[in-house]
Design a protein around this motif. Structure first.
Motif, short mmCIF file in Angstrom:
data_model
loop_
_atom_site.label_atom_id
_atom_site.label_comp_id
_atom_site.label_asym_id
_atom_site.label_seq_id
_atom_site.Cartn_x
_atom_site.Cartn_y
_atom_site.Cartn_z
N LYS A 49 0.84 -1.20 0.00
CA LYS A 49 0.00 0.00 0.00
C LYS A 49 0.88 1.25 0.00
CE LYS A 49 -2.13 1.44 3.74
NZ LYS A 49 -3.02 1.62 4.87
N ALA A 50 1.93 1.24 0.78
CA ALA A 50 2.84 2.39 0.84
C ALA A 50 3.52 2.61 -0.51
CB ALA A 50 3.88 2.18 1.94
N TRP A 51 3.95 1.54 -1.16
CA TRP A 51 4.60 1.66 -2.46
C TRP A 51 3.62 2.18 -3.52
CZ3 TRP A 51 3.41 -0.76 -7.05
CH2 TRP A 51 4.31 -0.53 -8.10
N LEU A 52 2.43 1.59 -3.61
CA LEU A 52 1.44 2.02 -4.60
C LEU A 52 1.03 3.47 -4.36
CD1 LEU A 52 -0.43 1.50 -6.97
CD2 LEU A 52 -2.11 0.57 -5.35
N ALA A 53 0.86 3.84 -3.12
CA ALA A 53 0.49 5.22 -2.81
C ALA A 53 1.55 6.18 -3.33
CB ALA A 53 0.31 5.39 -1.30
N GLN A 54 2.83 5.83 -3.18
CA GLN A 54 3.88 6.72 -3.67
C GLN A 54 3.83 6.87 -5.19
OE1 GLN A 54 6.41 8.76 -2.04
NE2 GLN A 54 4.81 8.47 -0.51
N VAL A 55 3.46 5.81 -5.91
CA VAL A 55 3.31 5.89 -7.37
C VAL A 55 2.19 6.88 -7.72
CG1 VAL A 55 2.64 4.61 -9.44
CG2 VAL A 55 4.24 3.59 -7.80
N LEU A 56 1.04 6.74 -7.07
CA LEU A 56 -0.09 7.64 -7.32
C LEU A 56 0.21 9.06 -6.86
CD1 LEU A 56 -3.01 5.27 -6.26
CD2 LEU A 56 -2.26 5.83 -8.59
N LEU A 57 0.91 9.19 -5.76
CA LEU A 57 1.29 10.50 -5.26
C LEU A 57 2.28 11.19 -6.20
CD1 LEU A 57 1.58 9.62 -1.49
CD2 LEU A 57 -0.12 11.13 -2.52
N GLU A 58 3.20 10.43 -6.74
CA GLU A 58 4.18 10.98 -7.70
C GLU A 58 3.45 11.55 -8.92
OE1 GLU A 58 7.55 12.37 -9.37
OE2 GLU A 58 7.55 11.39 -7.42
N ALA A 70 -3.39 10.52 6.17
CA ALA A 70 -2.29 11.03 5.37
C ALA A 70 -1.01 10.25 5.65
CB ALA A 70 -2.08 12.53 5.63
N LEU A 71 -0.70 10.03 6.93
CA LEU A 71 0.54 9.33 7.28
C LEU A 71 0.55 7.87 6.84
CD1 LEU A 71 1.43 10.78 10.79
CD2 LEU A 71 2.43 11.34 8.57
N ALA A 72 -0.61 7.32 6.56
CA ALA A 72 -0.65 5.95 6.05
C ALA A 72 -0.09 5.88 4.63
CB ALA A 72 -2.08 5.42 6.06
N PHE A 73 -0.06 7.02 3.94
CA PHE A 73 0.36 7.02 2.54
C PHE A 73 1.65 7.75 2.27
CE2 PHE A 73 -4.24 6.42 2.49
CZ PHE A 73 -4.29 5.22 1.81
N GLY A 74 2.17 8.47 3.23
CA GLY A 74 3.44 9.17 3.00
C GLY A 74 3.77 10.09 4.15
N PRO A 75 4.94 10.72 4.09
CA PRO A 75 5.29 11.70 5.11
C PRO A 75 4.29 12.86 5.06
CG PRO A 75 7.18 11.16 3.72
CD PRO A 75 5.99 10.54 3.10
N GLY A 76 4.06 13.48 6.20
CA GLY A 76 3.17 14.62 6.27
C GLY A 76 3.89 15.87 6.72
#
Length: 189
Positions: A27-36, A82-88
């Motif tokens: 989930k953390a990896w996929l979130a970073q792809v979508l966030l990028e 928010a913190l579940a998906f990346g730094p805040g």
């Protein structure tokens, strides 16, 4: 019969626990792809872009430590979602590159796992969603109690703090935080 059930039950329990841990990292990896993707669109359009329609946050910066190959998209705010998906970015602090201290926080076992490998003297690069780029130099680190961080929000300098739970390898939460301090070196536009 019992000898067959016990190994099967233990295997099933082990698979469930492994799957749960793998899910968090996936989930953390996929979130970073979508966030990028949302971050790049924010830079291109000049407007905040949510990474998915139901998100309660949006990307505001990218943090990079090139020496160790670390990169993460920073989100607006530090809600649990928010913190579940990346730094805040802690709301009460300035944006990177502004006078004062910008504070980013993240979980020690996902997005700020790389902090254990950052050394004093390393360059930390921040690219904001407005396209401006800032370089900081890590100059101090400390382990502090969560309510005694030593962060001075009224500083007259241009500072960055990256904070996460301590110790890095703990399995339960505790009262200590790892705080990495950095000072602005310059801007890249």
């Amino acid at each position: 019969m019992l000898r067959l059930v016990s190994p099967f039950a233990l295997t099933l329990i082990g698979a469930i626990l492994f799957g749960d841990g793998a899910y968090i990292h996936a989930k953390a990896w996929l979130a970073q792809v979508l966030l990028e993707r949302a971050f790049q669109t924010s830079i291109a359009t000049g407007h905040p872009v949510k990474p998915w329609s139901w998100a309660d946050t949006w990307p505001i910066a990218r943090i990079e430590v090139k020496r160790i190959g670390a990169s993460a998209i920073v989100l607006a705010g530090t809600s649990g979602q928010a913190l579940a998906f990346g730094p805040g970015h802690i709301d009460q602090t300035v944006d990177a590159g502004e006078r004062g201290v910008a504070v980013y926080a993240a979980h020690r076992d996902t997005h700020f796992r790389f902090l254990r490998n950052v050394s004093i003297g390393d360059e930390i690069e921040i690219t904001r969603s407005d396209g401006r780029h800032f370089s900081y130099r890590a100059d101090a680190s400390a382990v502090v109690h969560f309510d005694a961080s030593g962060i001075d929000p009224a500083t007259r300098g241009f500072e960055l703090v990256l904070a996460t739970c301590w110790p890095f390898d703990a399995v339960t939460s505790g009262p200590e935080r790892y705080v990495l301090h950095a000072t602005l070196l310059g801007t890249g536009g």
